[in-house]
Scaffold this active site. Sequence first.
Site, mmCIF file in Angstrom:
data_model
loop_
_atom_site.group_PDB
_atom_site.id
_atom_site.type_symbol
_atom_site.label_atom_id
_atom_site.label_comp_id
_atom_site.label_asym_id
_atom_site.label_seq_id
_atom_site.Cartn_x
_atom_site.Cartn_y
_atom_site.Cartn_z
ATOM 1 N N ASP A 242 17.689 -55.479 -4.285
ATOM 2 C CA ASP A 242 16.302 -55.601 -4.737
ATOM 3 C C ASP A 242 15.759 -56.962 -4.341
ATOM 4 O O ASP A 242 16.439 -57.992 -4.521
ATOM 5 C CB ASP A 242 16.206 -55.456 -6.257
ATOM 6 C CG ASP A 242 16.368 -54.019 -6.719
ATOM 7 O OD1 ASP A 242 16.571 -53.138 -5.857
ATOM 8 O OD2 ASP A 242 16.291 -53.781 -7.936
ATOM 9 N N HIS A 293 9.406 -51.309 -4.584
ATOM 10 C CA HIS A 293 9.806 -51.880 -5.873
ATOM 11 C C HIS A 293 8.566 -52.310 -6.665
ATOM 12 O O HIS A 293 8.668 -53.167 -7.536
ATOM 13 C CB HIS A 293 10.745 -53.064 -5.626
ATOM 14 C CG HIS A 293 11.626 -53.413 -6.795
ATOM 15 N ND1 HIS A 293 12.122 -52.476 -7.677
ATOM 16 C CD2 HIS A 293 12.093 -54.621 -7.233
ATOM 17 C CE1 HIS A 293 12.871 -53.077 -8.588
ATOM 18 N NE2 HIS A 293 12.846 -54.381 -8.352
ATOM 19 N N HIS A 297 6.196 -55.892 -10.095
ATOM 20 C CA HIS A 297 7.399 -55.784 -10.933
ATOM 21 C C HIS A 297 7.058 -55.697 -12.426
ATOM 22 O O HIS A 297 7.595 -56.444 -13.247
ATOM 23 C CB HIS A 297 8.318 -56.982 -10.668
ATOM 24 C CG HIS A 297 9.778 -56.674 -10.897
ATOM 25 N ND1 HIS A 297 10.389 -56.840 -12.109
ATOM 26 C CD2 HIS A 297 10.739 -56.232 -10.051
ATOM 27 C CE1 HIS A 297 11.667 -56.529 -12.014
ATOM 28 N NE2 HIS A 297 11.908 -56.134 -10.776
ATOM 29 N N HIS A 407 21.010 -58.267 -5.607
ATOM 30 C CA HIS A 407 19.693 -58.886 -5.450
ATOM 31 C C HIS A 407 19.669 -59.872 -4.296
ATOM 32 O O HIS A 407 20.702 -60.469 -3.952
ATOM 33 C CB HIS A 407 19.280 -59.592 -6.748
ATOM 34 C CG HIS A 407 19.093 -58.662 -7.903
ATOM 35 N ND1 HIS A 407 20.156 -58.205 -8.670
ATOM 36 C CD2 HIS A 407 17.974 -58.081 -8.414
ATOM 37 C CE1 HIS A 407 19.691 -57.386 -9.595
ATOM 38 N NE2 HIS A 407 18.370 -57.302 -9.473
#
Length: 470
Positions: A242, A293, A297, A407
């Site tokens: 991510d 994504h 966020h 990540h």
Amino acid sequence: MCTGLGSGLFLGLFLALTGCGRQAAREAASRPAPPPRPATSARKDWSWRPVGGLAILEGELASPAELVLEGRSIREARFAEAGPVRWELFRPPVGETALLRTASGQILARFEFVLPPPARVAPPKPSTRAASAIPPKARHADPPAQAQVSPVLPARAKVSPAILPARAEVGPAIVPARPPKALPGLPAVAPDRVTPLPSPTPFLLPRAAAPAPGAGPWPGMGEALNLTRGPGGQKRLLLSFDGGSNAEVATEILDALKARGVHTTIFLTGAFIQHFPALVKRMAAEGHELGNHTMNHPHFAPGMKRDPKWTKERVQGELLEADAALVRLLGRPMDPYWRAPYGEQTAEIRRWAEELGYRHVGWSEGADTLDWATPKERRLYRSGDAILQRLRQRLDRDGDGLIVLMHLGSERAEKDRPSAGLGAFMDRARREGWAFVPVSAFLHDLGKPAWNPQLRLAFLQSPTPAPQSR
């Protein structure tokens, strides 16, 4: 005779008074003590600092209180005892503004979550008028941000929606509204040095373009798929990454993947695309799948229950806005996958995303590496070596089809980052017969029809130039 009589009377009176005093003392002792007067929730200065993907809020309460942190895309609540308070929560989107208040309505602080971290702000002098924002003064590199509370605020001030950031809806998509004015009586926690991102011209979703459920170009749409594991039998796993707002280890990870010819799936926010365009171009050039994504966020569904303010139009707008950022950069849309921020989603939200051509991809139970956590997060932290060791043990136990979450950002010391040992981990896994695949391989073998992301361009409307001011 008279003297004896007077002495007797005096002694009797003395004993009677003494008995009454003792009785009163006993009655006073038996009565419950009056309850202490409740102290107000006055506190020392509040501050926040980013740690990996967390925001750490710190301050002090004079009495227990139910705390609420509320902004455009977040609403977090927790109970705190009197004394020092340290509150860890997932970091809100860059630029988010939020109020910290008690459940009774007393406002404690106003935060602006910006990157790099804001500098300290000198406390305002008490005044009968609302204090204006005070220019920040850097004391040292990357200090915590300070949120000041002015004494002129009423004890039960209510949060007005007008002071919170908003988004103006245009059709089903969303575009940023004008930033809010400074809250009266509360100086904003402003950044010391922040280069604001250019406000991109939004790509809008025409009202007539969105297909009805069950229709449209996406075969099998409406399934509300939540892929958390691939099919077994072939010793394959997916190392997914991510990209939210940081990229400290992105180059190291891309180097490790490129050296081994591995193509994987990377989920990017629109903010990441705007911050790190060169890295995104490299990901695409090296053959990685780029999933969605969201733009900022946000928390769509805290506790896996959809927040009512995240309507279908707003959720789809977050996805399309991020996709539009990639279209502007690369000239092509994102691959047909998305991952909910914080993993928070519902079947309803997944169906909304499928109307736009995105299937949801989560991660396997226990396969969140928490690689962003630093030693300060004691409950979550594991060393980089320990994270990779746990992954090796997981492969030996039930690794077939595993979807691992890692990540591209890490605020750990360089020697403590799992990315430092990622190449060695992959080499060992390959020697043991494991293969690394992207999301598309799992979906193909599960018999899911392939979705062509180019068809999503029909949902994105070309931007029109803003009128020139005269």
